[in-house]
Design a protein around this motif. Structure first.
Motif, PDB file in Angstrom:
ATOM      1  N   PHE A  24       0.870  -1.143  -0.047  1.00  0.00           N
ATOM      2  CA  PHE A  24      -0.060  -0.074   0.022  1.00  0.00           C
ATOM      3  C   PHE A  24       0.919   1.152  -0.040  1.00  0.00           C
ATOM      4  CE2 PHE A  24      -2.623   3.170   2.284  1.00  0.00           C
ATOM      5  CZ  PHE A  24      -3.367   3.300   1.187  1.00  0.00           C
ATOM      6  N   PHE A  40       5.725  11.633   0.787  1.00  0.00           N
ATOM      7  CA  PHE A  40       5.824  11.902   2.203  1.00  0.00           C
ATOM      8  C   PHE A  40       4.968  10.766   2.845  1.00  0.00           C
ATOM      9  CE2 PHE A  40       4.482  13.553   6.501  1.00  0.00           C
ATOM     10  CZ  PHE A  40       5.732  13.874   7.028  1.00  0.00           C
ATOM     11  N   GLN A  41       3.572  10.700   2.415  1.00  0.00           N
ATOM     12  CA  GLN A  41       2.609   9.697   3.029  1.00  0.00           C
ATOM     13  C   GLN A  41       2.944   8.317   2.680  1.00  0.00           C
ATOM     14  OE1 GLN A  41       1.918  12.626   1.404  1.00  0.00           O
ATOM     15  NE2 GLN A  41       0.025  13.347   2.032  1.00  0.00           N
ATOM     16  N   VAL A  44       5.943   7.307   5.046  1.00  0.00           N
ATOM     17  CA  VAL A  44       5.606   7.271   6.420  1.00  0.00           C
ATOM     18  C   VAL A  44       5.194   6.024   6.491  1.00  0.00           C
ATOM     19  CG1 VAL A  44       4.086   8.084   8.370  1.00  0.00           C
ATOM     20  CG2 VAL A  44       5.468   9.603   7.043  1.00  0.00           C
ATOM     21  N   ILE A  45       4.271   5.544   5.508  1.00  0.00           N
ATOM     22  CA  ILE A  45       3.524   4.002   5.691  1.00  0.00           C
ATOM     23  C   ILE A  45       4.712   3.108   5.636  1.00  0.00           C
ATOM     24  CG2 ILE A  45       1.781   2.643   4.444  1.00  0.00           C
ATOM     25  CD1 ILE A  45       0.482   4.988   3.849  1.00  0.00           C
ATOM     26  N   GLY A  47       7.759   3.406   6.511  1.00  0.00           N
ATOM     27  CA  GLY A  47       8.428   3.329   7.852  1.00  0.00           C
ATOM     28  C   GLY A  47       7.496   2.945   8.851  1.00  0.00           C
ATOM     29  N   ALA A  48       6.490   3.008   8.865  1.00  0.00           N
ATOM     30  CA  ALA A  48       5.446   2.316  10.113  1.00  0.00           C
ATOM     31  C   ALA A  48       5.503   0.879   9.905  1.00  0.00           C
ATOM     32  CB  ALA A  48       4.042   2.701   9.966  1.00  0.00           C
ATOM     33  N   ILE A  51       8.572  -0.355  11.562  1.00  0.00           N
ATOM     34  CA  ILE A  51       8.380   0.074  13.142  1.00  0.00           C
ATOM     35  C   ILE A  51       7.541  -1.287  13.537  1.00  0.00           C
ATOM     36  CG2 ILE A  51       7.217   1.498  14.771  1.00  0.00           C
ATOM     37  CD1 ILE A  51       8.287   3.788  13.167  1.00  0.00           C
ATOM     38  N   ILE A  55       8.652  -3.922  16.532  1.00  0.00           N
ATOM     39  CA  ILE A  55       7.765  -3.993  17.788  1.00  0.00           C
ATOM     40  C   ILE A  55       7.526  -5.519  17.830  1.00  0.00           C
ATOM     41  CG2 ILE A  55       5.411  -3.782  18.479  1.00  0.00           C
ATOM     42  CD1 ILE A  55       5.576  -0.894  17.622  1.00  0.00           C
ATOM     43  N   MET A 127      12.270   7.854   9.374  1.00  0.00           N
ATOM     44  CA  MET A 127      11.288   7.433  10.148  1.00  0.00           C
ATOM     45  C   MET A 127      11.839   6.428  11.235  1.00  0.00           C
ATOM     46  SD  MET A 127       8.618   9.178  10.639  1.00  0.00           S
ATOM     47  CE  MET A 127       7.903  10.916   9.859  1.00  0.00           C
ATOM     48  N   ILE A 130      14.574   7.665  13.328  1.00  0.00           N
ATOM     49  CA  ILE A 130      14.087   8.292  14.808  1.00  0.00           C
ATOM     50  C   ILE A 130      13.765   7.247  15.738  1.00  0.00           C
ATOM     51  CG2 ILE A 130      12.307   9.983  15.619  1.00  0.00           C
ATOM     52  CD1 ILE A 130      12.480  11.414  13.139  1.00  0.00           C
ATOM     53  N   PHE A 131      12.864   6.259  15.134  1.00  0.00           N
ATOM     54  CA  PHE A 131      12.471   5.125  16.190  1.00  0.00           C
ATOM     55  C   PHE A 131      13.682   4.375  16.618  1.00  0.00           C
ATOM     56  CE2 PHE A 131      10.870   0.871  16.523  1.00  0.00           C
ATOM     57  CZ  PHE A 131       9.862   1.164  17.473  1.00  0.00           C
TER      58      PHE A 131
ATOM     59  N   PHE B  54      -4.959  12.177   4.850  1.00  0.00           N
ATOM     60  CA  PHE B  54      -3.863  10.854   4.710  1.00  0.00           C
ATOM     61  C   PHE B  54      -2.556  11.327   5.638  1.00  0.00           C
ATOM     62  CE2 PHE B  54      -3.540   8.201   0.961  1.00  0.00           C
ATOM     63  CZ  PHE B  54      -2.954   7.191   1.780  1.00  0.00           C
ATOM     64  N   THR B  55      -2.183  12.509   5.509  1.00  0.00           N
ATOM     65  CA  THR B  55      -1.010  12.842   6.470  1.00  0.00           C
ATOM     66  C   THR B  55      -1.221  12.618   7.830  1.00  0.00           C
ATOM     67  OG1 THR B  55      -0.496  14.165   4.856  1.00  0.00           O
ATOM     68  CG2 THR B  55       0.854  14.545   6.621  1.00  0.00           C
ATOM     69  N   SER B  58      -1.492   8.998   8.845  1.00  0.00           N
ATOM     70  CA  SER B  58      -0.115   8.332   8.860  1.00  0.00           C
ATOM     71  C   SER B  58       0.687   8.563   9.868  1.00  0.00           C
ATOM     72  CB  SER B  58       0.345   8.262   7.597  1.00  0.00           C
ATOM     73  OG  SER B  58       0.568   9.500   7.124  1.00  0.00           O
ATOM     74  N   VAL B  59       0.691   9.783   9.950  1.00  0.00           N
ATOM     75  CA  VAL B  59       1.814  10.450  10.860  1.00  0.00           C
ATOM     76  C   VAL B  59       1.306  10.680  12.538  1.00  0.00           C
ATOM     77  CG1 VAL B  59       3.196  12.457  11.463  1.00  0.00           C
ATOM     78  CG2 VAL B  59       3.034  11.799   9.276  1.00  0.00           C
ATOM     79  N   ILE B  63       2.679   7.028  13.577  1.00  0.00           N
ATOM     80  CA  ILE B  63       4.080   7.281  13.996  1.00  0.00           C
ATOM     81  C   ILE B  63       4.100   7.892  15.443  1.00  0.00           C
ATOM     82  CG2 ILE B  63       6.308   8.253  13.425  1.00  0.00           C
ATOM     83  CD1 ILE B  63       5.899   6.329  11.650  1.00  0.00           C
ATOM     84  N   VAL B  66       3.215   5.653  18.333  1.00  0.00           N
ATOM     85  CA  VAL B  66       4.243   4.794  18.725  1.00  0.00           C
ATOM     86  C   VAL B  66       5.712   5.409  19.492  1.00  0.00           C
ATOM     87  CG1 VAL B  66       6.283   3.492  17.604  1.00  0.00           C
ATOM     88  CG2 VAL B  66       3.811   3.318  16.762  1.00  0.00           C
ATOM     89  N   LEU B  67       5.937   6.653  18.943  1.00  0.00           N
ATOM     90  CA  LEU B  67       6.911   7.489  19.635  1.00  0.00           C
ATOM     91  C   LEU B  67       6.871   7.804  21.035  1.00  0.00           C
ATOM     92  CD1 LEU B  67       8.290   9.774  16.806  1.00  0.00           C
ATOM     93  CD2 LEU B  67       9.090   7.396  17.429  1.00  0.00           C
ATOM     94  N   ILE B  70       6.830   4.594  23.180  1.00  0.00           N
ATOM     95  CA  ILE B  70       8.151   4.201  23.483  1.00  0.00           C
ATOM     96  C   ILE B  70       8.752   5.413  24.390  1.00  0.00           C
ATOM     97  CG2 ILE B  70      10.738   4.380  22.621  1.00  0.00           C
ATOM     98  CD1 ILE B  70       8.841   1.864  21.755  1.00  0.00           C
TER      99      ILE B  70
END
Lengths: 137, 81
Positions: A24, A40-41, A44-45, A47-48, A51, A55, A127, A130-131, B54-55, B58-59, B63, B66-67, B70
């Protein structure tokens, strides 16, 4: 430090789910120039999804495949791809990021796609970075 | 725009925000902040700003939660004030 979970439900479910999340994310990046979404979106997906891998499977398992050096290389590769497309447009006689001078079919869509891929690579790597920094602090 | 849906989403957003500010457990606060992001995302979809939603999905809901989780595990779970 997150250690590996004992729960077989979490492991099986995330092993099943992560490829679809990544697919996706790639879809969002590839269709960023014509529909909602973009580099960007999608980044991020992606990167998630990594993550979620950390986990559910623990940091030690993932560390073998994601060294600090490789994540930094991916970050720089995205920025370099973005800049390189802009400079190539300049070398061909246009302005910076002036896609119309690129010698390919549908130059605007393809140039924008290259930009989105660069942004997606950088955002995904940052991402994860940072995590990982927060996790190993 | 459907005003009943708008009202319900706005109420849930405000309830989640106040809950995230007042609850004593910091882990519950982080999860409530994620729920706040989700309702904010639904509000933006309902207002037609799909890209912003959308942003945010996801953010803000992914994210950030999760941050924060943690960070809570790295420090402590109980709020002092």
């Amino acid at each position: 430090m997150i250690t590996s979970q004992e729960s077989i439900i979490i492991k099986t479910l995330s092993r099943f789910l992560i490829p679809f999340i990544q697919l996706f994310g790639l879809y969002v990046i590839m269709h960023g120039h014509s529909s909602p979404g973009g580099g960007f979106q999608g980044g991020v997906i992606l990167g998630a999804s990594f993550i979620l891998l950390v986990i559910s499977f623990g940091y030690d398992e993932v560390k073998k495949r994601f060294s600090k050096r490789n994540v930094m290389l991916l970050t720089c590769a995205g920025v370099v791809l973005y800049g390189a497309i802009g400079v190539v447009c300049q070398l061909l006689g246009g302005n910076f990021l002036d896609y119309a001078v690129l010698p390919i079919s549908q130059p605007r869509s393809m140039g924008m796609l290259g930009i989105e891929i660069g942004v997606g690579l950088t955002v995904m790597a940052v991402m994860v970075s940072i995590f990982r920094d927060l996790l190993t602090y | 725009m459907i005003w009943q849906l708008d009202l319900a989403l706005l109420l849930l957003t405000v309830v989640c925000a106040i809950g995230a500010l007042t609850v004593r457990d910091l882990l519950a606060s982080a999860i409530l902040l994620g729920a706040f992001g989700l309702f904010m995302c639904l509000l933006w979809v309902e207002m037609g700003a799909v890209d912003v939603a959308f942003t945010e999905a996801s953010v803000g809901a992914g994210i950030t939660t999760v941050l924060f989780v943690i960070a809570v595990f790295k420090t402590e779970r109980k709020s002092k004030d």
